[in-house]
Design a protein around this motif. Structure first.
Motif, PDB file in Angstrom:
ATOM      1  N   ILE A  80       0.832  -1.208   0.000  1.00 55.94           N
ATOM      2  CA  ILE A  80       0.000   0.000   0.000  1.00 55.94           C
ATOM      3  C   ILE A  80       0.869   1.261   0.000  1.00 55.94           C
ATOM      4  N   ALA A  81       2.178   1.076   0.141  1.00 57.63           N
ATOM      5  CA  ALA A  81       3.120   2.194   0.081  1.00 57.63           C
ATOM      6  C   ALA A  81       4.486   1.651  -0.288  1.00 57.63           C
ATOM      7  N   THR A  91       5.220  -0.883   2.662  1.00 58.49           N
ATOM      8  CA  THR A  91       4.197  -1.266   3.638  1.00 58.49           C
ATOM      9  C   THR A  91       3.211  -2.133   2.896  1.00 58.49           C
ATOM     10  N   ARG A  92       2.919  -3.304   3.444  1.00 59.99           N
ATOM     11  CA  ARG A  92       2.032  -4.208   2.731  1.00 59.99           C
ATOM     12  C   ARG A  92       1.029  -4.876   3.658  1.00 59.99           C
ATOM     13  N   LEU A  93      -0.062  -5.335   3.049  1.00 62.28           N
ATOM     14  CA  LEU A  93      -1.108  -6.018   3.787  1.00 62.28           C
ATOM     15  C   LEU A  93      -0.677  -7.446   4.086  1.00 62.28           C
ATOM     16  N   GLU A 101       2.432  -4.645   7.470  1.00 58.69           N
ATOM     17  CA  GLU A 101       3.831  -4.981   7.701  1.00 58.69           C
ATOM     18  C   GLU A 101       4.713  -3.940   7.027  1.00 58.69           C
ATOM     19  N   GLU A 102       5.640  -3.372   7.773  1.00 62.32           N
ATOM     20  CA  GLU A 102       6.644  -2.486   7.203  1.00 62.32           C
ATOM     21  C   GLU A 102       7.909  -3.301   6.975  1.00 62.32           C
TER      22      GLU A 102
END
Length: 279
Positions: A80-81, A91-93, A101-102
Motif C-alpha cells: 500500500i506504500a 508497507t504491505r497487507l 507490515e513495514e
C-alpha cells in the motif's frame, strides 16, 4: 498492467521510481503467465528498469511471482506504500488485510504489486506501452484454454455498486430467496461468505473474500455473516457496510457503518416490502 482502478492505483506508486512504461495484462492472448513474465523480464532488462510494478490482482500477482522466479529476485506483494531507496521501504497487507507490515526490500530491481483499493488512483497521462517479443512456445504451456460463464445472470460482483451478501445465518440454499429478492429490488449483485460455498448453497463465483472476489461497492449489505478475517479482506474497498445479524458482537457488526440486530429472515423481507411500498 491492467485496465481500471487497480492499474491507476499502481501508477501512483510506480511514478515515485521514475517515468513509467506499461505492459498490458492482455498483451499476450490467451492469458499465459509464463509468457508475460518472460516478456516483462526482457523489457525490464532492455529498458534498465529501476523497478517493476503490477496491480495486486490474481493475475497480477501470478505473473509477478513467475517474474521473480525467473529473475531470482525478491517480490513484495499487496503493498500500500513504497519509497525508493536502497533498500526500498514498503508497507504491505498481511493476514488477509488484518495487519500492516513495514519491510525493507533489498533488490537491484524491486518487484512490487499494489493492493487494490488501497491507494489513491493516479490521474496523470497513460504511460507509453512497451513492444514485446513474440512468446516462445515453451512459455505458452500454461495458458487460458476456455472461459466458463457464471451460471447466474445479473450484475457481476466485481462491477456491482450494491451487493447483498448472505452467510451461514441464512440457513440454507433455499434461504437465499429473500437475499435474491432484495438484490433484485436494489439492482444489486448477490454475494456470499466462504461458509456458504463450502456448504454448497451458492457457487464459488458468488464468494466475497480473500479466496473469492475482492469487491468495492458503494454499499455492501451483509446478512447473517459473522465477518471472518478472510471475508473482511474482500470488503476493504466498500464505501459503506450495512450488517444484519442476530449477534451484535459479531466482527462484521463491530466494523459496519450501519447495523441491524435481529433475525434476518424477518428483517430482509421487511426491507424489501418497504422498498416496494415506496415505489
Amino acid at each position: 498492467m491492467e485496465d481500471g482502478d487497480p492499474s491507476r492505483q499502481t501508477l501512483t506508486l510506480a511514478r515515485k521510481f521514475g517515468e513509467p512504461r506499461s505492459v498490458r495484462i492482455d498483451a499476450i492472448l490467451p492469458f499465459a503467465p509464463d509468457a508475460l513474465a518472460t516478456a516483462l523480464a526482457q523489457a525490464a532488462d532492455e529498458l534498465d528498469a529501476s523497478a517493476v510494478f503490477a496491480a495486486g490482482t490474481e493475475r497480477g500477482n501470478e505473473v509477478m511471482a513467475r517474474l521473480a522466479a525467473r529473475m531470482d529476485l525478491p517480490f513484495a506483494a499487496n503493498c500500500i506504500a513504497a519509497a525508493p531507496g536502497d533498500p526500498v521501504e514498503v508497507t504491505r497487507l498481511r493476514w488477509g488485510g488484518s495487519l500492516l507490515e513495514e519491510a525493507r526490500l533489498h533488490s537491484p530491481r524491486p518487484l512490487i504489486t499494489v493492493a487494490p483499493h488501497t491507494v489513491a488512483a493516479d490521474d496523470g497521462s497513460v504511460p507509453p506501452e512497451v513492444d514485446l517479443h513474440h512468446p516462445h512456445d515453451r512459455d505458452l504451456t500454461v495458458r487460458v484454454s476456455d472461459h466458463v460463464e457464471p451460471s447466474s445472470a445479473g450484475v457481476s460482483l466485481a462491477a456491482a455498486k450494491v451487493i447483498v451478501s448472505g452467510g451461514r445465518g441464512v440457513g440454507s440454499k433455499e434461504g437465499f430467496a429473500i437475499i435474491e429478492e432484495l438484490a433484485a429490488l436494489l439492482g444489486a449483485a448477490v454475494g456470499c461468505s466462504r461458509a456458504v460455498t463450502s456448504a454448497g448453497w451458492r457457487p464459488h463465483t458468488d464468494q466475497v473474500g480473500q479466496t473469492g472476489t475482492k469487491v468495492a461497492p458503494e454499499v455492501y449489505i451483509a446478512c447473517g455473516i459473522s465477518g471472518a478475517t478472510q471475508h473482511m479482506a474482500g470488503l476493504k474497498g466498500a464505501k459503506r457496510i450495512v450488517a444484519i445479524n442476530s449477534d451484535p458482537q459479531a466482527p462484521l457488526m463491530l466494523n459496519a457503518d450501519y447495523t441491524v440486530t435481529g433475525d434476518l429472515k424477518e428483517i430482509v423481507p421487511a426491507i424489501s416490502a418497504e422498498i416496494r411500498k415506496r415505489r
